[in-house]
Each structure stands twice: as C-alpha cells, then as structure tokens.
Design an enzyme around this catalytic site. Structure first.
Site, mmCIF file in Angstrom:
data_model
loop_
_atom_site.group_PDB
_atom_site.id
_atom_site.type_symbol
_atom_site.label_atom_id
_atom_site.label_comp_id
_atom_site.label_asym_id
_atom_site.label_seq_id
_atom_site.Cartn_x
_atom_site.Cartn_y
_atom_site.Cartn_z
ATOM 1 N N HIS A 122 -18.770 -19.986 55.621
ATOM 2 C CA HIS A 122 -20.068 -19.531 55.258
ATOM 3 C C HIS A 122 -21.124 -20.140 54.552
ATOM 4 O O HIS A 122 -21.038 -21.576 53.789
ATOM 5 C CB HIS A 122 -19.639 -17.969 54.196
ATOM 6 C CG HIS A 122 -19.238 -19.077 53.354
ATOM 7 N ND1 HIS A 122 -17.594 -19.128 53.435
ATOM 8 C CD2 HIS A 122 -18.906 -19.182 52.043
ATOM 9 C CE1 HIS A 122 -17.381 -19.276 51.833
ATOM 10 N NE2 HIS A 122 -18.809 -19.155 51.205
ATOM 11 N N GLU A 168 -21.607 -15.643 51.430
ATOM 12 C CA GLU A 168 -20.884 -14.697 50.114
ATOM 13 C C GLU A 168 -22.196 -14.645 49.556
ATOM 14 O O GLU A 168 -23.397 -14.800 49.097
ATOM 15 C CB GLU A 168 -20.294 -16.125 50.331
ATOM 16 C CG GLU A 168 -18.953 -15.491 48.866
ATOM 17 C CD GLU A 168 -18.075 -16.596 48.106
ATOM 18 O OE1 GLU A 168 -17.519 -16.187 47.008
ATOM 19 O OE2 GLU A 168 -18.232 -17.365 48.691
#
Length: 190
Positions: A122, A168
């Site tokens: 991510h 995130e």
C-alpha cells in the site's frame, strides 16, 4: 553513535557520503483508466498533478502527483523545465503510469500485491482527523478494505483506488496509542 534510530539485522552503519543528497522521489502505480484514477487522487485525496509526460513513441503517459497544501502551490514553477526539475527533486511523489489502450482492454487488471502472490502492499496518507476523513470518504462512496473500527487496529483505515491499490489512512497523533498494545520486541517474533 548510530545513524539509525532503531536496530535491526542487516543495517549498514557506514553511510557512503555519496548518498547524502539522494531523495526518495516516487512510487509508481500502473493504472487502467487515467480519467477515473486522476479523479480519485485529485478529488478524494486532494493531490495535485504537477507534471504529465506523454511518450508517444512508446505509447504511455506518466502522471506525477503530490500532496501540496494550497499555501504552497505558488512555490511550483509555471515553466515546464523548472517544474520538471522540481518534480524529480521532491520527496514523496506518486507516479501513475498509463499504457495507452489499456482502458479498452477487458483483460487488463493490475495486481495490488495484497493477494497471492503477495508483494507490494500500500501507500499511506496522514490525515489530521481519521474519523473526519472517513466520514468524507463515506460521503464520496469510497471503497474500504478496512474501516477504523474493523479488526484489531482501530487507528487506521485502508481504502482502495479505482485500480484496487490499497491506501492506508491514519492520523499521526493517534498512532502510538493505537499501536502500543500490538507492539512487541524483536525477541517476541523469534
């Protein structure tokens, strides 16, 4: 005295001075549809497109985005050459790569790295208020992988961009409290 703030096997203590001016500049993600992905990163996450580089002979375009507060936009040059140097000299750029024609190819999908075989995981965005950011994402119909209240770590969220890449979302001020109950020592992982 160590140049590192933490210890871990494999750290190199003797930094070559030739690397002192190195800047971690970019993370590149391949995208299927520039219009929908640019909309997501500029509307949902507030990023600014600072440079677009089309390569007609190789049939792809690069889009460089940065998280730039409105108060700092005037620091970016209107001159293409100067802005190119700014783009490649700034830390934390997102490079989106569009291979021409992929938008129209049903078979083209990009692996986000979070299913087998795992790899890339991510990118992350710090926000001042996680609850407010998530309320805004809800109002925009953003796809979640994990909401803050889900799972064991209630101080982070994961959303997805249009190509399925995970992002995130966290508030730096709340990380220590949320992580402390889950953290152990290196000894705990042996």
């Amino acid at each position: 005295m160590s140049r590192h703030f933490e210890t871990a096997p494999g750290l190199c203590e003797a930094r070559d001075t030739a690397t002192n001016a190195y800047v971690f500049n970019q993370t590149m993600l391949r995208i299927k549809d520039p219009e929908r992905t640019l909309d997501f990163y500029t509307r949902v996450l507030g990023m600014t497109l600072v440079k677009k580089l089309p390569f007609p002979k190789m049939e792809f375009t690069l889009y460089f985005l940065a998280a730039i507060p409105d108060s700092q936009l005037e620091q970016w040059s209107k001159d293409d050459g100067e802005r190119l140097a700014q783009t490649f000299g700034r830390p934390a750029m997102l490079e989106l790569t569009y291979n021409w024609g992929d938008k129209d190819k049903a078979e083209v999908n990009y692996h986000n790295g979070n299913s087998e075989p795992k790899g890339f995981g991510h990118i992350g965005f710090a926000v001042p208020d996680l609850a407010a950011a998530c309320a805004r994402f809800d109002s925009l119909g953003v796809t979640y992988v994990k909401r803050p209240e889900d799972g064991k770590m209630n101080n982070i969220a994961f959303i997805q961009d249009p190509d399925g890449y995970w992002i995130e979302i966290f508030s730096p001020e709340n990380l220590e409290q949320g992580l402390s109950e889950h953290l152990g020592s290196d000894q705990d992982q042996r």
